[in-house]
Design a protein around this motif. Structure first.
Motif, PDB file in Angstrom:
ATOM      1  N   PHE C  30       0.835  -1.193   0.000  1.00 15.85           N
ATOM      2  CA  PHE C  30       0.000   0.000   0.000  1.00 15.85           C
ATOM      3  C   PHE C  30       0.879   1.255   0.000  1.00 15.85           C
ATOM      4  N   ASP C  32       3.984   1.504  -1.108  1.00 16.95           N
ATOM      5  CA  ASP C  32       4.620   1.607  -2.423  1.00 16.95           C
ATOM      6  C   ASP C  32       3.681   2.250  -3.431  1.00 16.95           C
ATOM      7  N   ALA C  33       2.418   1.840  -3.403  1.00 17.56           N
ATOM      8  CA  ALA C  33       1.447   2.394  -4.340  1.00 17.56           C
ATOM      9  C   ALA C  33       1.277   3.891  -4.104  1.00 17.56           C
ATOM     10  N   VAL C  34       1.169   4.306  -2.837  1.00 16.56           N
ATOM     11  CA  VAL C  34       1.015   5.734  -2.536  1.00 16.56           C
ATOM     12  C   VAL C  34       2.257   6.507  -2.995  1.00 16.56           C
ATOM     13  N   PHE C  35       3.450   5.989  -2.694  1.00 17.93           N
ATOM     14  CA  PHE C  35       4.685   6.625  -3.154  1.00 17.93           C
ATOM     15  C   PHE C  35       4.662   6.773  -4.683  1.00 17.93           C
ATOM     16  N   ALA C  36       4.309   5.685  -5.370  1.00 16.79           N
ATOM     17  CA  ALA C  36       4.330   5.682  -6.837  1.00 16.79           C
ATOM     18  C   ALA C  36       3.342   6.698  -7.405  1.00 16.79           C
ATOM     19  N   ILE C  37       2.145   6.777  -6.818  1.00 13.80           N
ATOM     20  CA  ILE C  37       1.141   7.711  -7.329  1.00 13.80           C
ATOM     21  C   ILE C  37       1.587   9.145  -7.075  1.00 13.80           C
ATOM     22  N   ALA C  38       2.060   9.421  -5.854  1.00 17.79           N
ATOM     23  CA  ALA C  38       2.484  10.782  -5.519  1.00 17.79           C
ATOM     24  C   ALA C  38       3.607  11.238  -6.447  1.00 17.79           C
TER      25      ALA C  38
END
Lengths: 220, 220, 220, 220
Positions: C30, C32-38
């Motif tokens: 989760f 990683d996904a937030v980091f990637a989207i940001a």
């Protein structure tokens, strides 16, 4: 002890837990991410309305008057969801991959990525035949790509799916194509009922439900 | 050596490490991605303000005057976080899946995907009853979907969760519904205190904290 | 054969391959996904410029004149990257989780999610002290959350990390705090050099490089 | 039984199923997420057109007149897809990681994240040399980063890839650089044919196809 060990090893190689390669998992993973982003971006089209007079009632009326956008959003959410579930259903039976699968899967995602755009056109101009056609064409391309992907994976049991009989494979094929059929019907409807043809897209869910009822064996 | 081996195998089948099928992992993964995107998109509503006169002080004042947007952003970030943690808590006890779980999970995500929209309405028009109602209705739907998902998974220990006693299951159910209850209270509050009712949403965190305090056993 | 078996089992329980629980993997996933989207949303601030006269040269000039936005974008990309690498470094040593870790991790993500907003303010009004302060405050909060997360995980070897000595743990702590220190220095700089203080943020990378040089043991 | 056991263990350590560390998986995962977001954000540039007169025909004409945006979108979708497939191809042979790999991978992602921006400039002003140059420079940087990543991973078989012979490694290197070469050709073309040089980007796919035809062994 030996029997326990055997059991454990056996369990691992059973259909449901058979290990996919890291590379196949990446393909599935990448697809899931694209599906998830496309489905969430749909809501970006729902915008805070500008109010001519700033009152609570004006806000309420402004939001209610945006119902075609909400309808388009809801429709596309469940259509993308439907495709994600289909993708889920396919890859439950796919255990290998080849170049063909990678590119056909990307082709499917290409049409998924376009859905937020065609949805926003439908939400804004849903009473226009051209908006309905654009959306319908997107769905037709989506349905065909899906059918191509499934045919590629199952032909001569190429990429796994050895647990499926020919009949089930063909039924899942029909299911993929049913979306395209529904979209073609909607296009035909535009010649008769014009703007109201949008509601024809609900046929997609009717078709899916009928197929699920008819062939409960592979309902999941 | 045999004992070591046994231990190792045993360890694998223990509750905490019991293997989920690839398909269940995909469901969880897809949900995580949607949660992550929705929570990050919240910040898109925070926009660089246009300045009437371009000075450092004017910028500061413009940003400070956007406090309702920051409040709405912060509120929604932690509410989505709360739901993600709940989803995390549920799937720790879910080891199988069926069609029902897939669609109920998608229903939950449908309401999550709408949060950035209802948040932006609340951030822009938080002093209007209709904006508060819209947001509250979103939370009520979210709470009910969550409760439905959990009931579906635990009824007759359908999808795992055999390690949970009836009491714990019901307490986790109440916890899911507490968000809906808080949202209903906020709706009632709008008849009394009007625009200030927004602050009633903080009840969600009070309720969660109370439940955590009361039943520390399943706090994680 | 037995030795081979032993080796294999042994290998599995070795530090680098020790299995994390499905739940811990979800937390990491989760995040990683937030980091990637940001990190990807950062680029949304780079907009196609409107041209007063439509020529190739005018476009070139318009893009070049947007250099502060590109600088802010580049700065934030590498800062988020830095934090992702730090997160990666931490969770290499974390093998368990508790409620505290979940919420401290969400607190860290809260500040990550805000970066695209504060970056766009910096890109638009980077010559104003208030824009620099806003960005610096975001980084200070980020650095403190990071340090809190790491302290929580390593205190009394709570969540794994039994392979790390006290000294290494403290050095990684200092590394997290160095970002906050750089941001504080930038705030102080604004009193002296005003708008040019933005360049002070480059100190972050200088600090990281110095620490890596000084303590190469845990460079990865 | 022993033979079965041996087989099972053997199978696990075979190239295709060799376990990657949790940390390497995170790097791949994070990259996949960034690729997925960038490829989906491309479609955000396709906007619902404002219509001077609101008729179905006007909508059709408005959408058709946006063909350069659709072309740019389609081009970039397949270029990012191409890079994702290359990334997939590389990491099939990478089994370890070091600091260099992490940062070179982030450098690659930096250029991927910029693609939606340079694409939107190309879609809006594709007839201008400066827009084509900007896009071409982005691709050149992307191709070089890709080649750097692959060289770092394979030099002295540093990070795995022991199953690849020197020739295959060099061929995959050429493949990465072919994108940069195509972009350089496009830049040269702008001096001759001006605005039409955009079509030169199709060379990328011609080159890839030629290489795949020439060296079918590592086509996947």
């Amino acid at each position: 002890m030996p029997s326990l060990l055997l059991f454990s090893l056996d369990d691992k190689t059973s259909e449901s837990k058979r290990e996919r390669s890291f590379e196949l998992e990446r393909i599935v993973f990448f697809s899931d991410a694209v599906f998830a982003i496309a489905i969430t971006l749909l809501a970006l089209e729902l915008r805070v309305p500008d109010l001519p007079i700033e009152t609570s009632d004006a806000l309420l009326r402004a939001i209610v008057s945006e119902w075609p956008k909400f309808l388009a959003f809801t429709l596309s959410f469940w259509i993308i969801a439907q495709y994600w579930v289909a993708h889920h259903r396919y890859f439950r039976h796919i255990f290998h991959y080849d170049v063909g699968l990678i590119w056909l899967n990307l082709l499917l995602l290409f049409w998924i990525v376009l859905i937020p755009f065609t949805t926003s056109v439908l939400g804004e101009y849903g009473n226009f035949t051209s908006a309905i056609w654009l959306y319908a064409l997107n769905l037709i391309a989506l349905g065909l790509s899906n059918a191509l992907l499934w045919r590629h994976a199952t032909q001569k049991h190429r990429l796994g799916a050895s647990d499926l009989d020919e009949l089930t494979i063909r039924q899942m094929q029909l299911r993929a194509l049913s979306v395209s059929v529904a979209a073609v019907i909607v296009i035909l409807l535009t010649f008769v009922v014009d703007g109201f043809a949008t509601f024809g897209f609900l046929l997609i869910f009717v078709f899916q439900r009928l197929i699920t009822k008819r062939y409960p064996s592979h309902a999941k």
